[in-house]
Design an enzyme around this catalytic site. Structure first.
Site, PDB file in Angstrom:
ATOM      1  N   HIS A  38       0.837  -1.206   0.000  1.00 50.19           N
ATOM      2  CA  HIS A  38       0.000   0.000   0.000  1.00 50.19           C
ATOM      3  C   HIS A  38       0.868   1.250   0.000  1.00 50.19           C
ATOM      4  O   HIS A  38       1.210   1.778   1.058  1.00 50.19           O
ATOM      5  CB  HIS A  38      -0.902   0.004   1.231  1.00 50.19           C
ATOM      6  CG  HIS A  38      -1.774  -1.206   1.345  1.00 50.19           C
ATOM      7  ND1 HIS A  38      -1.308  -2.419   1.810  1.00 50.19           N
ATOM      8  CD2 HIS A  38      -3.077  -1.385   1.047  1.00 50.19           C
ATOM      9  CE1 HIS A  38      -2.297  -3.304   1.796  1.00 50.19           C
ATOM     10  NE2 HIS A  38      -3.389  -2.712   1.346  1.00 50.19           N
ATOM     11  N   HIS A 272      -3.872   3.485  -3.400  1.00 53.40           N
ATOM     12  CA  HIS A 272      -4.030   2.963  -2.033  1.00 53.40           C
ATOM     13  C   HIS A 272      -3.311   1.620  -1.856  1.00 53.40           C
ATOM     14  O   HIS A 272      -2.521   1.464  -0.936  1.00 53.40           O
ATOM     15  CB  HIS A 272      -5.518   2.796  -1.683  1.00 53.40           C
ATOM     16  CG  HIS A 272      -5.749   1.879  -0.516  1.00 53.40           C
ATOM     17  ND1 HIS A 272      -5.775   2.339   0.778  1.00 53.40           N
ATOM     18  CD2 HIS A 272      -5.924   0.534  -0.446  1.00 53.40           C
ATOM     19  CE1 HIS A 272      -5.947   1.307   1.593  1.00 53.40           C
ATOM     20  NE2 HIS A 272      -6.049   0.200   0.880  1.00 53.40           N
ATOM     21  N   GLU A 426     -18.428  -2.618  24.387  1.00 55.52           N
ATOM     22  CA  GLU A 426     -17.630  -3.848  24.389  1.00 55.52           C
ATOM     23  C   GLU A 426     -16.514  -3.833  23.342  1.00 55.52           C
ATOM     24  O   GLU A 426     -15.391  -4.243  23.623  1.00 55.52           O
ATOM     25  CB  GLU A 426     -18.525  -5.079  24.162  1.00 55.52           C
ATOM     26  CG  GLU A 426     -19.506  -5.367  25.289  1.00 55.52           C
ATOM     27  CD  GLU A 426     -20.804  -4.577  25.157  1.00 55.52           C
ATOM     28  OE1 GLU A 426     -20.896  -3.725  24.239  1.00 55.52           O
ATOM     29  OE2 GLU A 426     -21.727  -4.797  25.955  1.00 55.52           O
ATOM     30  N   HIS A 488     -30.145 -13.259  24.766  1.00 54.90           N
ATOM     31  CA  HIS A 488     -29.199 -13.198  25.872  1.00 54.90           C
ATOM     32  C   HIS A 488     -28.629 -14.572  26.253  1.00 54.90           C
ATOM     33  O   HIS A 488     -27.897 -14.683  27.215  1.00 54.90           O
ATOM     34  CB  HIS A 488     -29.863 -12.553  27.096  1.00 54.90           C
ATOM     35  CG  HIS A 488     -29.967 -11.073  26.981  1.00 54.90           C
ATOM     36  ND1 HIS A 488     -30.524 -10.458  25.882  1.00 54.90           N
ATOM     37  CD2 HIS A 488     -29.559 -10.070  27.812  1.00 54.90           C
ATOM     38  CE1 HIS A 488     -30.479  -9.144  26.049  1.00 54.90           C
ATOM     39  NE2 HIS A 488     -29.884  -8.887  27.210  1.00 54.90           N
TER      40      HIS A 488
HETATM   41  C1  LIG Z   1     -11.744  -3.651   9.904  1.00 53.24           C
HETATM   42  C2  LIG Z   1     -11.187  -3.552   8.543  1.00 53.24           C
HETATM   43  N1  LIG Z   1     -12.017  -3.479   7.500  1.00 53.24           N
HETATM   44  C3  LIG Z   1     -11.529  -3.411   6.245  1.00 53.24           C
HETATM   45  C4  LIG Z   1     -10.186  -3.439   6.009  1.00 53.24           C
HETATM   46  C5  LIG Z   1      -9.652  -3.440   4.585  1.00 53.24           C
HETATM   47  N2  LIG Z   1      -9.068  -2.127   4.277  1.00 53.24           N
HETATM   48  C6  LIG Z   1      -7.757  -1.909   4.408  1.00 53.24           C
HETATM   49  S1  LIG Z   1      -7.341  -0.326   4.079  1.00 53.24           S
HETATM   50  C7  LIG Z   1      -8.948   0.080   3.724  1.00 53.24           C
HETATM   51  C8  LIG Z   1      -9.305   1.480   3.340  1.00 53.24           C
HETATM   52  C9  LIG Z   1      -8.764   2.409   4.327  1.00 53.24           C
HETATM   53  O1  LIG Z   1      -8.870   3.713   3.917  1.00 53.24           O
HETATM   54  P1  LIG Z   1      -7.924   4.759   4.568  1.00 53.24           P
HETATM   55  O2  LIG Z   1      -7.772   4.478   5.989  1.00 53.24           O
HETATM   56  O3  LIG Z   1      -8.435   6.081   4.188  1.00 53.24           O
HETATM   57  O4  LIG Z   1      -6.522   4.470   3.906  1.00 53.24           O
HETATM   58  P2  LIG Z   1      -5.874   5.199   2.664  1.00 53.24           P
HETATM   59  O5  LIG Z   1      -6.571   4.685   1.444  1.00 53.24           O
HETATM   60  O6  LIG Z   1      -6.051   6.639   2.835  1.00 53.24           O
HETATM   61  O7  LIG Z   1      -4.468   4.732   2.703  1.00 53.24           O
HETATM   62  C10 LIG Z   1      -9.769  -1.025   3.883  1.00 53.24           C
HETATM   63  C11 LIG Z   1     -11.228  -1.010   3.648  1.00 53.24           C
HETATM   64  C12 LIG Z   1      -9.353  -3.511   7.132  1.00 53.24           C
HETATM   65  N3  LIG Z   1      -8.024  -3.565   7.004  1.00 53.24           N
HETATM   66  N4  LIG Z   1      -9.865  -3.549   8.374  1.00 53.24           N
END
Ligand SMILES: Cc1ncc(C[n+]2csc(CCOP(=O)(O)OP(=O)(O)O)c2C)c(N)n1
Ligand SMILES: [Mg+2]
Length: 679
Positions: A38, A272, A426, A488
């Site tokens: 990334h 990204h 939680e 529950h």
């Molecule tokens: C809980 C969770 N859901 C989905 C993902 C998959 N995922 C990784 S990065 C991302 C997008 C994140 O966007 P951002 O934080 O704005 O990162 P940027 O593109 O700006 O680097 C997703 C959906 C993850 N790592 N964790």
């Protein structure tokens, strides 16, 4: 506390751009070489990271676990390439060869940061929002540690918790819960930097997100600052302001562009999670005026990072010296500090825990746990924790410990308190507990109803992956909850916790088992523990000749025994006493029955095969398992010739005794099933 910037000469504009570009290009080239990763976030956050790491972060690359280091938590773990570049440039034991091995088998530079794997990585991150929430827990632990180990003249705790996060972390619900807790706790030692680039994987955040994040955090009690995330002096001003804020956590909303430096891919979602490609890398290098070969770093950049790290070396040396002086000046506070660092097993710990519940008669294991906890709290001042607003139900109150929180916010609350009222959060609390444990000064526990373990699961999984000994306490562990009904009443939760690799689940059946479960959780666990406790009373179990409480930690042991059993009944928690009753009737009917209490499958399966086979009378007896939950997982013991008794459907709303009758959880029904099996 602000880092004295005079100690680290400001880089001139050209050098500081080179330093930030070195971070960018190391990440970009590592991702290109791996053909995976990334690049967008490292390129966009490099300027912030450079200013933070060289001018603010108190850290020593030679001593990555120095207890008073500032913590840096990369909540958007997909930006790992940036973190590895920072660690390498600063002089941690992470070579340029390691950077070249990004995302490869057994490398020190895995796809997402992993704690205890790469020197300098504080937390395993990747599931968005978890790292931010861990950082909140670290800041809380630091507050408590400071309160119990400092006096007016000196504090061994001067560190701050920095976390970087992206739009993804910002959107996740867990972040809201943890941020709310952080605001309530007035965590002035916490600074979050939001990579506010308005891009995620699908495209612009406007597709899905129109929060006013600054207003939201202000409303949660945070100090907020907006800055241009590419202007080094603006970043420094924001960090000055944030580090000077003592009474509130700070959020720096850094306006950045994802993929900054790439002429064609900047500000697009395409950058990204895909390598730039050779052509775009060349165009980027031209735009950044970066004439170097892949993985080449100019000497002046290394020099600057290393000079900055020298500041941290001096800081650590000064701190170590101050601690020596303080050791003789304030021996009591110093001893308290050592307790938090070493967490020794107090002498007589085991017998004191057992004594706390001796002669309790019939009692719910949650109540027995509550009694044990009072002793635990006195023995282990490094324990901190509480409940997600179910204190009376979970029996988690620490009566002598005081409530943890800002001094005097409510009566009985202070930074030195050990009891955490987590509120109904939680998801957030589970990650906060992990953060407190990760901090190194505390062991954290937290409770809710077993059925809501699902709300904690993501952090439970991460605790297991990180081998963190966080204690998750779950009461009301079966349909015997009764009238509240199927929402529950847990059925699949026990099995689903057991399948978390590295999690130890303990479902004690009586007083001794409850005391030993706590003993194990506090003093023997090498990873997270889930403690499952009953709502309803259970009878004390019979104990056969030769029994010692240490048998419990073998995970399973006989409570009713006979030689050459024809049936071994295996049960956990509240179902063990049912098994004992059934065994009485069956024995009277001439059957040879052994009853095995199995508080922990994991502990049992870690015993020798010889012990396992002997206890289960392998090849000789039929195995019947009883647990008030789904039967999945019990076939491994019952095999084809045995029987699994459980609940493979949702419960219902009715008094517990009626449900027990309807669902076949009576000794009579169990006896009949076993007789039918034998005939
Ligand atoms: C809980 C969770 N859901 C989905 C993902 C998959 N995922 C990784 S990065 C991302 C997008 C994140 O966007 P951002 O934080 O704005 O990162 P940027 O593109 O700006 O680097 C997703 C959906 C993850 N790592 N964790
Ligand atoms: Mg983004």
């Amino acid at each position: 506390m602000r880092r004295d910037s005079k100690m680290v000469p400001k880089a001139d504009t050209k050098l500081s751009m080179s330093c930030a570009n070195a971070i960018r290009m190391l990440a970009v080239e590592a991702i290109q070489k791996a053909n995976s990763g990334h690049p967008g976030a490292p390129m966009g956050m490099a300027d912030i990271a450079f200013v933070l790491w060289t001018r603010y972060l108190r850290h020593n690359p030679d001593a990555p676990t120095w207890p008073d280091r500032d913590r840096f938590v990369l909540s958007n773990g997909h930006a790992s390439g940036m973190l590895y570049a920072l660690l390498h440039l600063s002089g941690y034991k992470l070579s340029i060869e390691d950077i070249k091995q990004f995302r490869q088998w057994e490398s020190l530079t895995p796809g997402h940061p992993e704690v205890d794997h790469t020197p300098g990585v504080e937390v395993t991150t990747g599931p968005l929002g978890q790292g931010f929430s861990n950082a909140v827990g670290m800041a809380m632990a630091a507050k408590r540690l400071a309160a119990v180990t400092s006096d007016d003249s000196f504090s061994p705790v001067n560190h701050r918790i920095f976390t970087m996060m992206g739009d993804g972390c910002m959107m996740e619900g867990i972040t809201q819960e943890a941020a709310s807790l952080a605001g309530h706790h007035q965590l002035g030692n916490l600074i979050a930097i939001y990579d506010d680039n308005q891009i995620t994987i699908d495209g612009p955040t406007s597709l899905a997100f129109s929060d006013n994040t600054e207003a939201r955090f202000k409303a949660l009690g945070w100090h907020t600052i907006t800055c241009d995330g590419h202007n080094h002096e603006a970043i420094a001003r924001a960090l000055d302001e944030a580090t000077e804020e003592a009474d509130k956590p700070s959020l720096i909303l850094a306006k950045t562009k994802i993929g900054w430096g790439s002429p064609n891919k900047v500000n697009t979602s395409g950058i990204h999670g895909s390598p730039l490609g050779r052509e775009e890398i060349e165009l980027t290098k031209a735009q950044l005026d970066w004439p170097y070969e892949p993985f080449q770093v100019p000497a002046e950049v290394y020099d600057y990072f290393r000079t900055s790290a020298d500041f941290g070396r001096r800081e650590e040396a000064n701190w170590t010296q101050a601690m020596e002086t303080w050791k003789s000046k304030a021996p009591k506070l110093y001893a308290r500090w050592e307790l938090h660092m070493d967490k020794p097993i107090p002498s007589g710990a085991k017998s004191a825990l057992l004594a706390a519940v001796a002669d309790s008669g019939a009692a719910a294991t949650r109540q027995l746990s509550g009694k044990v906890l009072q002793v635990v709290a006195d023995q282990t001042p490094w324990l901190i924790g509480g409940s997600a607003d179910l204190t009376p139900s979970n029996s988690t109150a620490l009566k002598s410990a005081g409530i943890f929180g800002p001094d005097g916010l409510v009566p009985g609350m202070s930074r030195a308190g050990a009891y955490l009222h987590g509120g109904i959060r939680e998801h957030g609390i589970a990650a906060v507990l992990n953060g407190m444990t990760l901090h190194g000064s505390h062991r954290a526990f937290g409770g809710t109803f077993l059925v809501f373990a699902d709300y904690m699961r993501p952090s439970m999984r991460l605790a297991a992956m990180m081998k963190l000994p966080t204690i998750f306490l779950f009461s009301h562990d079966s349909f015997m909850v009764g009238e509240d009904g199927p929402t529950h009443q847990p059925i699949e939760q026990i099995a689903s916790i057991r399948i978390i690799a590295g999690m130890t689940l303990l479902r004690p059946a009586d007083a001794d088992e409850t005391a030993m479960a706590w003993y194990y959780s506090l003093h023997e666990a090498k990873g997270p523990v889930s403690l499952l406790l009953t709502r309803q009373a259970v009878k004390p179990l019979p104990k056969p000749a030769g029994y010692t409480p240490d048998d419990i930690l073998k995970g399973a042991y006989a409570v009713v025994d006979t030689d050459k059993p024809e049936v071994v009944i295996l049960a956990t928690g509240s179902e063990v006493s049912l098994a004992v009753e059934a065994a009485e009737t069956l024995t009277k009917a001439g059957k040879k029955i052994r009853v095995v209490s199995m508080p922990s499958q994991e502990l049992f399966l870690s015993q020798s095969k010889e012990y396992q086979n002997r206890l289960l009378a392998k090849g000789q007896a039929r195995v019947v398992t009883i647990e008030a939950g789904v039967t999945q997982g019990w076939q491994r013991f019952a095999g084809d010739t045995g029987l699994t008794i459980g609940l493979d459907h949702y419960g219902a709303s009715a008094p517990a005794e009626v449900l027990a009758e309807k669902f076949g959880f009576t000794s009579k029904a169990i006896t009949e099933k076993i007789l039918a099996l034998l005939n």
